[in-house]
Design an enzyme around this catalytic site. Structure first.
Site, PDB file in Angstrom:
ATOM      1  N   ASP A 118      -8.215   1.850  86.843  1.00 51.38           N
ATOM      2  CA  ASP A 118      -9.240   1.778  85.803  1.00 51.38           C
ATOM      3  C   ASP A 118      -9.095   3.001  84.894  1.00 51.38           C
ATOM      4  OD1 ASP A 118     -11.769   0.533  84.720  1.00 51.38           O
ATOM      5  OD2 ASP A 118     -12.519   2.524  85.171  1.00 51.38           O
TER       6      ASP A 118
ATOM      7  N   CYS B  28      -9.989  -2.544  84.890  1.00 55.39           N
ATOM      8  CA  CYS B  28     -10.549  -2.204  83.567  1.00 55.39           C
ATOM      9  C   CYS B  28     -10.459  -3.411  82.631  1.00 55.39           C
ATOM     10  CB  CYS B  28      -9.731  -1.040  83.012  1.00 55.39           C
ATOM     11  SG  CYS B  28     -10.227  -0.492  81.393  1.00 55.39           S
TER      12      CYS B  28
ATOM     13  N   GLU C  70     -22.020   7.113  82.098  1.00 52.71           N
ATOM     14  CA  GLU C  70     -21.298   8.315  82.568  1.00 52.71           C
ATOM     15  C   GLU C  70     -22.215   9.531  82.574  1.00 52.71           C
ATOM     16  OE1 GLU C  70     -17.393   9.195  81.866  1.00 52.71           O
ATOM     17  OE2 GLU C  70     -16.854   7.163  82.467  1.00 52.71           O
TER      18      GLU C  70
ATOM     19  N   CYS D  28     -17.478  -4.897  81.039  1.00 50.81           N
ATOM     20  CA  CYS D  28     -17.049  -3.504  81.162  1.00 50.81           C
ATOM     21  C   CYS D  28     -17.483  -3.027  82.542  1.00 50.81           C
ATOM     22  CB  CYS D  28     -17.690  -2.648  80.074  1.00 50.81           C
ATOM     23  SG  CYS D  28     -17.433  -0.878  80.297  1.00 50.81           S
TER      24      CYS D  28
HETATM   25  N1  DGL Z   1     -13.269   0.736  82.192  1.00 53.60           N
HETATM   26  C1  DGL Z   1     -13.532   0.339  80.819  1.00 53.60           C
HETATM   27  C2  DGL Z   1     -13.691  -1.175  80.740  1.00 53.60           C
HETATM   28  O1  DGL Z   1     -13.972  -1.823  81.730  1.00 53.60           O
HETATM   29  C3  DGL Z   1     -14.757   0.988  80.234  1.00 53.60           C
HETATM   30  C4  DGL Z   1     -14.703   2.453  79.916  1.00 53.60           C
HETATM   31  C5  DGL Z   1     -13.733   2.879  78.865  1.00 53.60           C
HETATM   32  O2  DGL Z   1     -13.964   2.666  77.659  1.00 53.60           O
HETATM   33  O3  DGL Z   1     -12.742   3.466  79.259  1.00 53.60           O
HETATM   34  O4  DGL Z   1     -13.545  -1.718  79.693  1.00 53.60           O
END
Ligand code: DGL
Length: 282
Positions: free
Chosen positions: A6, A69, A151, A181
């Site tokens: 991720d 991700c 975050e 997300c």
């Molecule tokens: N892990 C990203 C997603 O699932 C979200 C956070 C980011 O923008 O890096 O899209």
């Protein structure tokens, strides 16, 4: 050992369900927290980062990498599959967008809303995948504030509720809200307060874990059951911060967090005690 990748902490919400569904498997998580968020980045930068991460996980002995991700899955999965997991390869790379689209169409009565990063929404991947599955429509809204709010630890605050209300106002008439997300499952309390009645909120992570279990049954050569499963976590950036914040996403304390960093275009192990302070000249 299953690799889980991720951009940072968020994929730990997916790992949580993988560990629950497949407790007899070893896992190695790579969170690129030092270079997150990916969500507003240029696509080629994301592909470069994703190549480095997937190669690191292969070097650690994973034959199978799950790209947890959504941003990487939506813009880079096909690239990663073609580069590393073509016909005849003993490696595989799986993503979250196809399972996400599948569970959304199974849940929805017709109109799906998607909240996700700007890159995920801009890719159009969810619209494409949902269209392949039937007559559902998908409307999306880039929600750039939500991952940083989570975050910051502000997922259960009036600011989070206000941001969600504003984003949801751009998704009228939906019956299902797909959380596109990995950070958004932590917004569950705020979502419960602001999502209109009758709208189902859908975290695809449990379904991703279910599909992974099914895939492993059909492809046993790509990972083995481990009598004493090992769980490793690696991150770029600060490992103490990763351990502290990561526990909120995983729902339990993390194993010792190993540090990796970019060296000559590859992610390599780094001893955090050697991190320089003050002025640095190379
Ligand atoms: N892990 C990203 C997603 O699932 C979200 C956070 C980011 O923008 O890096 O899209």
């Amino acid at each position: 050992m299953i690799g889980v990748y991720d951009s940072g902490y968020g994929g730990l919400t997916v790992l949580r369900h993988i560990l629950a569904r497949l407790p007899e498997r070893s896992t190695c998580y790579l969170g690129d927290s030092g270079r997150a968020p990916y969500g507003g980045r240029d696509v080629h930068t994301i592909l470069d980062f994703a190549e480095q991460a997937v190669e690191r996980l292969f070097d650690e002995g994973c034959q199978l990498v799950v790209v947890a991700c959504h941003t990487v899955s939506c813009v880079g999965l096909r690239h990663l599959q073609q580069r590393y997991a073509g016909p005849g390869s003993h490696r595989r790379v799986l993503g979250v967008a196809i399972p996400g689209a599948e569970v959304a169409t199974q849940t929805s009565r017709g109109r799906i809303g998607l909240l996700a990063t700007a890159t995920t929404v801009g890719s159009g991947t969810y619209i494409t995948e949902v269209a392949k599955l039937g007559p559902h429509t998908l409307v999306s809204r880039a929600a750039g504030l939500l991952a940083p709010l989570v975050e910051e630890g502000w997922e259960d605050t009036p600011i989070a509720r206000d941001a969600l209300r504003r984003y949801l106002a751009d998704l009228p008439g939906i019956d299902t809200l797909l959380l596109g997300c990995t950070h958004y499952p932590l917004l569950a309390n705020a979502l419960a307060d602001v999502v209109p009645e009758g709208v189902s909120v859908l975290d695809p992570a449990p379904f991703v874990a279910e599909r992974l279990a099914d895939w492993l049954q059909r492809h046993p050569a790509f990972d083995t059951i481990d009598p004493t499963p090992v769980h490793r976590v690696m991150c770029t950036g600060n490992p103490e911060r990763f351990a502290a914040h990561g526990a909120r996403f995983l729902g339990r304390p993390l194993p010792e967090v190993e540090t990796i960093a970019e060296v000559d275009g590859r992610l390599a192990p780094r001893d955090p005690s050697e991190a320089p302070t003050g002025q640095v000249v190379r």
